[in-house]
Scaffold this active site. Structure first.
Site, mmCIF file in Angstrom:
data_model
loop_
_atom_site.group_PDB
_atom_site.id
_atom_site.type_symbol
_atom_site.label_atom_id
_atom_site.label_comp_id
_atom_site.label_asym_id
_atom_site.label_seq_id
_atom_site.Cartn_x
_atom_site.Cartn_y
_atom_site.Cartn_z
ATOM 1 C CG ASP A 1 -6.540 -4.061 -2.933
ATOM 2 O OD1 ASP A 1 -7.376 -3.185 -2.664
ATOM 3 O OD2 ASP A 1 -5.316 -3.918 -2.728
ATOM 4 C CG HIS B 1 -5.718 -2.331 0.557
ATOM 5 N ND1 HIS B 1 -4.827 -2.355 -0.495
ATOM 6 C CD2 HIS B 1 -5.210 -1.440 1.449
ATOM 7 C CE1 HIS B 1 -3.832 -1.499 -0.250
ATOM 8 N NE2 HIS B 1 -4.046 -0.949 0.925
ATOM 9 C CB SER C 1 -0.938 -0.066 1.213
ATOM 10 O OG SER C 1 -1.937 0.895 1.142
#
Lengths: 391, 391
Positions: free
Chosen positions: B325, B358, B159
């Site tokens: 995600d 995610h 991320s």
């Protein structure tokens, strides 16, 4: 006047809200009781002699009874579905008598949390009971009786409005000939409920909320409402549309300020949407509407079997979804369609190509509008058969 | 000890945070200046003689430098990537020296908004400057110098951590041999920015925020933080996982209460996640991290041409995405891969099948872990070649 003479941008024009007061007490699904209540509504077009041409429009989360026309300033006060309803429009008021009521618990004129509780002389606030889609349909039947409409030619709505159309078909199968269910679902999923609870917690933890009694405190949970609406807007739009519309465009400048003021256009847009909403909508009503969404689940009565839940329906269905809608995805509409087909109910279904996400149901789109026009022509055909008269 | 003797559940065990103070002033991307700052970090494993086996782990939004091991109570204080890092684990501390630092602006020990501003003797609060991914990479090079690491065997993260790995490859191409970019993106899209701004507005409009000076007011914007984290959690999970995990399950009861207390398990879960976060994270840091996410866009310097932006890189890349995600979708990783390929950079890419959205980058998954293990074995191979010694 023939349809060809009518421009599609004609409006029903100047309209005025009406209302009806029911004196009787009603017990709601939540076991809450209201000792009388008022429903605000609007009508467009003329009811025919046998009251067979009436269309009921059910509104969604932040909608109200003002679906078409305007209150004197067309630019500012146009109804939320004015593109769809009017002379020569898909829901043609030259042929149909169109009714839209503000749901019980609303803030547009129907009795709701901001109304005066006759028992106390003060606003209901947190004492207003939880209302459900079933309760709305029940109170809409009372309005139907008041208006002398035994059977609707069609009941329809988008999103939460579509849920009401589904519930009508289950609870009162004899009282509607067509149900039009747009961008809706037979029940919310966990993600939907999660988003709703974030919105509710934003509002309910706002110190201006005063446990729902903010009217008494000259206060408003406007910060929470603003956040709730900003979040809502993101979920009503598709990712790709937000990309096309805003991308990473900066707000009237060439470089970053490196401040917490809005840097990107999308931030300004969302904040503006949030601020506008605070000024026009009551927080307690917003909370009630999100709860009604959460609770709706007709198959909960039939061991999670949607086919059995929809078995009582006798109406014809039109189900419409939009392929970019991720809050009420096309798959959710297909679940409804499959359950209707399993019942051998008459159902038409279209998944409309639109980039506008869940908001698509409110927006003009040629495929969508032509489909609605064609279907409503069919509804008129049924009407002509039943009336034994041409039009 | 050979790998076969090691159980994969072995941990680096008891660890202790370290820190380094830099006295020099630094000017940040935002033009803000810090007159000295501290970085907290942890290390696992041993640095080899030529300092060629060092791995830098970059943390994400709510992470910190405590990536592996524990502080004395393994159940409660285990590092956020303890499944990935340790003896015999994919990032094998028998072979690698692993470093993870708390980003500048953080609340885990590095200088941040809750630290004392030497100019005033009070917490920085709103006076702490905006920090960017570039600033983090810059301060991480200072830490590298402090640790005697001229070139990292690999820089990696998920991320926001993946963004730092990308930035390292652009800003300091000679200082890393591999970049591992997991569940990341070359820039946020409008929807991502929108979600971040909702979170920020929830926090910044909380009356407990006091424009960021809440430390001085014995206050905390806990309501806003709670809402921000609830929203975050929905977007870190996939819709289907939320459906599997919670569905419409009620919370320890058979029927609805028709109250605003949680009805559904998913509501309880999100509120719990929100409440836990309030107690462990500083609101000003959360705001800074979301802004760093928004600002990151290396292609902004190259007329929106990501290929040109990545041209300076000389490292080998591993890019990993997860197919469920939707906050950093696989498509965003593929954009990075295409730009790297256009540059003829050496890149491996995998889209891992995982239902966890995610959050997948933080969770154990056999395909993902085997890929990381295989890639890290390759990184070790490079190391052996360069060291001209076997292992």
């Amino acid at each position: 006047m023939s349809e060809s003479q009518l421009s599609t941008d004609q409006s029903v024009g100047l309209v005025a809200p009406q209302s009806v007061v029911f004196d009787q007490s009603i017990e709601l699904t939540s076991k809450g009781v209201l000792h009388g209540f008022e429903l605000a509504y609007e009508t467009y077009g003329e009811l025919n002699s046998d009251a067979s041409n009436a269309i009921l429009i059910c509104h969604a989360l932040s909608g109200d009874h003002h679906a078409a026309g305007h209150y004197g300033d067309a630019d500012k006060t146009r109804g939320w579905w004015d593109t769809m309803i009017g002379p020569g429009k898909p829901i043609d008021t030259n042929h149909f008598y169109v009714v839209c009521s503000n749901n019980l618990g609303g803030c547009g004129g129907s009795t709701g949390p901001s109304s005066t509780n006759p028992a106390t002389g003060k606003p209901y606030g947190p004492d207003f009971p939880i209302v459900t889609v079933e309760d709305w349909v029940h109170t809409q039947t009372m309005l139907s009786d008041h208006l002398g409409i035994q059977q609707w030619a069609a009941v329809m709505g988008g999103s939460l409005g579509g849920m009401q159309a589904i519930q009508w078909s289950i609870s009162h199968p004899e009282r509607l000939r067509h149900a039009i269910v747009i961008a809706s679902a037979a029940k919310l999923n966990a993600q939907n409920i999660g988003f709703n609870d974030v919105a509710r917690q934003a509002i309910r933890t706002d110190p201006g909320f005063f446990n729902g009694d903010y009217y008494q405190h000259n206060s408003n949970p406007d910060r929470g409402m603003r956040v709730a609406r900003m979040l809502g807007h993101i979920t009503y739009l598709s990712e790709s549309l937000m990309g096309q519309k805003f991308g990473r465009n900066l707000r009237q400048k060439a470089t970053f300020d490196y401040e917490f003021t809005p840097e990107f256009e999308v931030e300004s847009y969302l904040r503006y949407q949030g601020d506008s909403f605070v000024n026009r909508f009551d927080a307690n009503t917003y909370l009630l509407m999100t709860k009604a969404l959460d609770y709706f689940d007709p198959a909960a009565q039939t061991n999670d079997d949607l086919t059995r839940a929809l078995a009582p329906a006798k109406t014809n269905f039109l189900v419409i979804s939009f392929n970019s809608d991720w809050r009420f995805s096309s798959e959710r509409s297909k679940e409804i369609v499959r359950a209707l087909q399993s019942n051998k109910h008459n159902v038409s279904y279209a998944d409309i190509d639109s980039p506008y996400g869940h908001d698509s149901f409110l927006l003009e789109n040629s495929d969508y509008f032509e489909l609605m026009r064609a279907y409503m022509t069919r509804v008129r055909g049924d009407l002509a058969d039943e009336n034994k008269e041409g039009r």
